[in-house]
Motif scaffolding. Structure first.
Motif, PDB file in Angstrom:
ATOM      1  N   GLN A  76       0.833  -1.201   0.000  1.00 27.33           N
ATOM      2  CA  GLN A  76       0.000   0.000   0.000  1.00 27.33           C
ATOM      3  C   GLN A  76       0.871   1.257   0.000  1.00 27.33           C
ATOM      4  OE1 GLN A  76      -3.053   0.128   2.984  1.00 27.33           O
ATOM      5  NE2 GLN A  76      -3.549   2.261   2.578  1.00 27.33           N
ATOM      6  N   ALA A  77       1.919   1.270   0.813  1.00 25.90           N
ATOM      7  CA  ALA A  77       2.829   2.421   0.844  1.00 25.90           C
ATOM      8  C   ALA A  77       3.543   2.576  -0.500  1.00 25.90           C
ATOM      9  CB  ALA A  77       3.852   2.261   1.971  1.00 25.90           C
ATOM     10  N   TRP A  78       3.864   1.461  -1.143  1.00 29.62           N
ATOM     11  CA  TRP A  78       4.531   1.500  -2.453  1.00 29.62           C
ATOM     12  C   TRP A  78       3.611   2.136  -3.494  1.00 29.62           C
ATOM     13  CZ3 TRP A  78       4.532  -0.039  -7.539  1.00 29.62           C
ATOM     14  CH2 TRP A  78       5.773  -0.127  -8.179  1.00 29.62           C
ATOM     15  N   ASP A  79       2.326   1.809  -3.420  1.00 27.70           N
ATOM     16  CA  ASP A  79       1.349   2.311  -4.391  1.00 27.70           C
ATOM     17  C   ASP A  79       0.977   3.776  -4.176  1.00 27.70           C
ATOM     18  OD1 ASP A  79       1.191  -0.132  -5.705  1.00 27.70           O
ATOM     19  OD2 ASP A  79      -0.510  -0.827  -4.512  1.00 27.70           O
ATOM     20  N   GLU A  80       1.140   4.259  -2.960  1.00 26.99           N
ATOM     21  CA  GLU A  80       0.755   5.635  -2.640  1.00 26.99           C
ATOM     22  C   GLU A  80       1.859   6.612  -3.016  1.00 26.99           C
ATOM     23  OE1 GLU A  80      -0.189   5.443   1.511  1.00 26.99           O
ATOM     24  OE2 GLU A  80      -2.096   4.436   1.151  1.00 26.99           O
ATOM     25  N   ASP A  81       1.505   7.892  -3.011  1.00 25.56           N
ATOM     26  CA  ASP A  81       2.473   8.944  -3.326  1.00 25.56           C
ATOM     27  C   ASP A  81       3.475   9.172  -2.199  1.00 25.56           C
ATOM     28  OD1 ASP A  81       1.410   9.372  -5.822  1.00 25.56           O
ATOM     29  OD2 ASP A  81       0.064  10.961  -5.148  1.00 25.56           O
ATOM     30  N   ASN A 121      14.878   5.472  -1.860  1.00 25.35           N
ATOM     31  CA  ASN A 121      14.608   4.863  -3.175  1.00 25.35           C
ATOM     32  C   ASN A 121      14.064   3.439  -3.078  1.00 25.35           C
ATOM     33  OD1 ASN A 121      15.887   7.094  -4.856  1.00 25.35           O
ATOM     34  ND2 ASN A 121      17.537   6.561  -3.457  1.00 25.35           N
ATOM     35  N   TRP A 122      13.474   3.086  -1.954  1.00 27.93           N
ATOM     36  CA  TRP A 122      13.040   1.718  -1.729  1.00 27.93           C
ATOM     37  C   TRP A 122      12.043   1.233  -2.770  1.00 27.93           C
ATOM     38  CZ3 TRP A 122       8.029   0.175  -0.281  1.00 27.93           C
ATOM     39  CH2 TRP A 122       7.138   1.218   0.021  1.00 27.93           C
ATOM     40  N   LYS A 123      11.247   2.141  -3.293  1.00 29.63           N
ATOM     41  CA  LYS A 123      10.259   1.737  -4.294  1.00 29.63           C
ATOM     42  C   LYS A 123      10.948   1.244  -5.567  1.00 29.63           C
ATOM     43  CE  LYS A 123       6.510   4.641  -2.622  1.00 29.63           C
ATOM     44  NZ  LYS A 123       5.460   5.591  -2.990  1.00 29.63           N
ATOM     45  N   ASN A 124      12.067   1.851  -5.931  1.00 28.58           N
ATOM     46  CA  ASN A 124      12.819   1.398  -7.103  1.00 28.58           C
ATOM     47  C   ASN A 124      13.331  -0.020  -6.880  1.00 28.58           C
ATOM     48  OD1 ASN A 124      13.267   4.515  -6.799  1.00 28.58           O
ATOM     49  ND2 ASN A 124      13.458   4.077  -8.969  1.00 28.58           N
ATOM     50  N   CYS A 151       6.026  -8.013   4.029  1.00 31.68           N
ATOM     51  CA  CYS A 151       7.393  -8.358   4.359  1.00 31.68           C
ATOM     52  C   CYS A 151       7.407  -8.880   5.779  1.00 31.68           C
ATOM     53  CB  CYS A 151       8.344  -7.163   4.217  1.00 31.68           C
ATOM     54  SG  CYS A 151       8.007  -5.781   5.328  1.00 31.68           S
ATOM     55  N   THR A 152       8.457  -9.560   6.139  1.00 30.14           N
ATOM     56  CA  THR A 152       8.634 -10.001   7.505  1.00 30.14           C
ATOM     57  C   THR A 152       9.949  -9.455   8.013  1.00 30.14           C
ATOM     58  OG1 THR A 152       9.454 -12.120   6.675  1.00 30.14           O
ATOM     59  CG2 THR A 152       7.171 -12.074   7.412  1.00 30.14           C
ATOM     60  N   LEU A 153       9.993  -9.181   9.293  1.00 28.77           N
ATOM     61  CA  LEU A 153      11.150  -8.602   9.940  1.00 28.77           C
ATOM     62  C   LEU A 153      11.782  -9.662  10.831  1.00 28.77           C
ATOM     63  CD1 LEU A 153       9.302  -5.341  11.069  1.00 28.77           C
ATOM     64  CD2 LEU A 153      10.415  -5.784   8.878  1.00 28.77           C
ATOM     65  N   GLY A 154      13.097  -9.707  10.854  1.00 24.39           N
ATOM     66  CA  GLY A 154      13.736 -10.718  11.669  1.00 24.39           C
ATOM     67  C   GLY A 154      15.172 -10.364  12.010  1.00 24.39           C
ATOM     68  N   HIS A 155      15.808 -11.288  12.721  1.00 26.60           N
ATOM     69  CA  HIS A 155      17.215 -11.162  13.094  1.00 26.60           C
ATOM     70  C   HIS A 155      17.937 -12.400  12.587  1.00 26.60           C
ATOM     71  CE1 HIS A 155      16.875  -7.648  15.730  1.00 26.60           C
ATOM     72  NE2 HIS A 155      15.666  -8.101  15.987  1.00 26.60           N
ATOM     73  N   ARG A 156      18.982 -12.166  11.819  1.00 28.99           N
ATOM     74  CA  ARG A 156      19.770 -13.295  11.326  1.00 28.99           C
ATOM     75  C   ARG A 156      20.857 -13.607  12.350  1.00 28.99           C
ATOM     76  NH1 ARG A 156      24.574 -11.580   8.412  1.00 28.99           N
ATOM     77  NH2 ARG A 156      24.648  -9.318   8.371  1.00 28.99           N
TER      78      ARG A 156
END
Length: 158
Positions: A76-81, A121-124, A151-156
């Motif tokens: 949703q954030a990617w699709d928005e302005d 530039n994360w959308k790119n 996405c999922t968040l984690g610790h490697r």
């Protein structure tokens, strides 16, 4: 030499696309690795046996469900302005903007940049959203983006 010139990079268009061009200053800090260096880093930090996120298996730390958060929606954030990453991601990552990060599309396709460049530039980077993993150099936090818009968040492991 560990890097491919951005002009020679097969996915250069995602950073120069007319609808979302990346500023020259940031372009200079987007550094695709050679296939050999990508493979080496993938093997050291992600998986010695799986070529991409679709093929993680027993023995891969990323295959462990306990490593990951509940899904966080990014589409949703990617699709928005609005240019910012979703707040849940920004709350999870506490890196300085000059932290070196690796954006890992798959075993032979990794890009090195800075956290600040990625944030702007994360959308790119997510034009290709088929399971890439973002990790910080010498950091444990990782983000695994899926093509379903989550996405999922984690610790490697260190």
């Amino acid at each position: 030499m560990h890097y491919v010139d951005l002009d020679s990079y097969s996915r250069k268009w995602i950073f120069t696309h007319a609808s979302m061009p990346v500023e020259e200053n940031d372009l200079a800090q987007i550094r695709p690795f050679t296939q050999a260096r990508s493979s080496q880093l993938w093997g050291e930090h992600i998986s010695r046996q799986s070529p991409d996120a679709d093929h993680f298996e027993k023995g891969d730390w990323a295959a462990e469900k306990k490593m990951w958060s509940e899904p966080v929606e990014w589409q949703q954030a990617w699709d928005e302005d609005e240019p910012a990453l979703p707040q849940e991601i920004l709350d999870f990552i506490d890196w300085e903007d000059n932290t070196t990060v690796y954006f890992c599309y798959e075993k032979y396709n990794l890009i090195e940049t800075k956290w600040g460049v990625f944030k702007r530039n994360w959308k790119n980077f997510l034009f290709f959203d088929d399971g890439p993993i973002l990790m910080g150099k010498k950091k444990t936090q990782v983000i695994w983006f899926q093509s379903n818009g989550n996405c999922t968040l984690g610790h490697r492991p260190k």
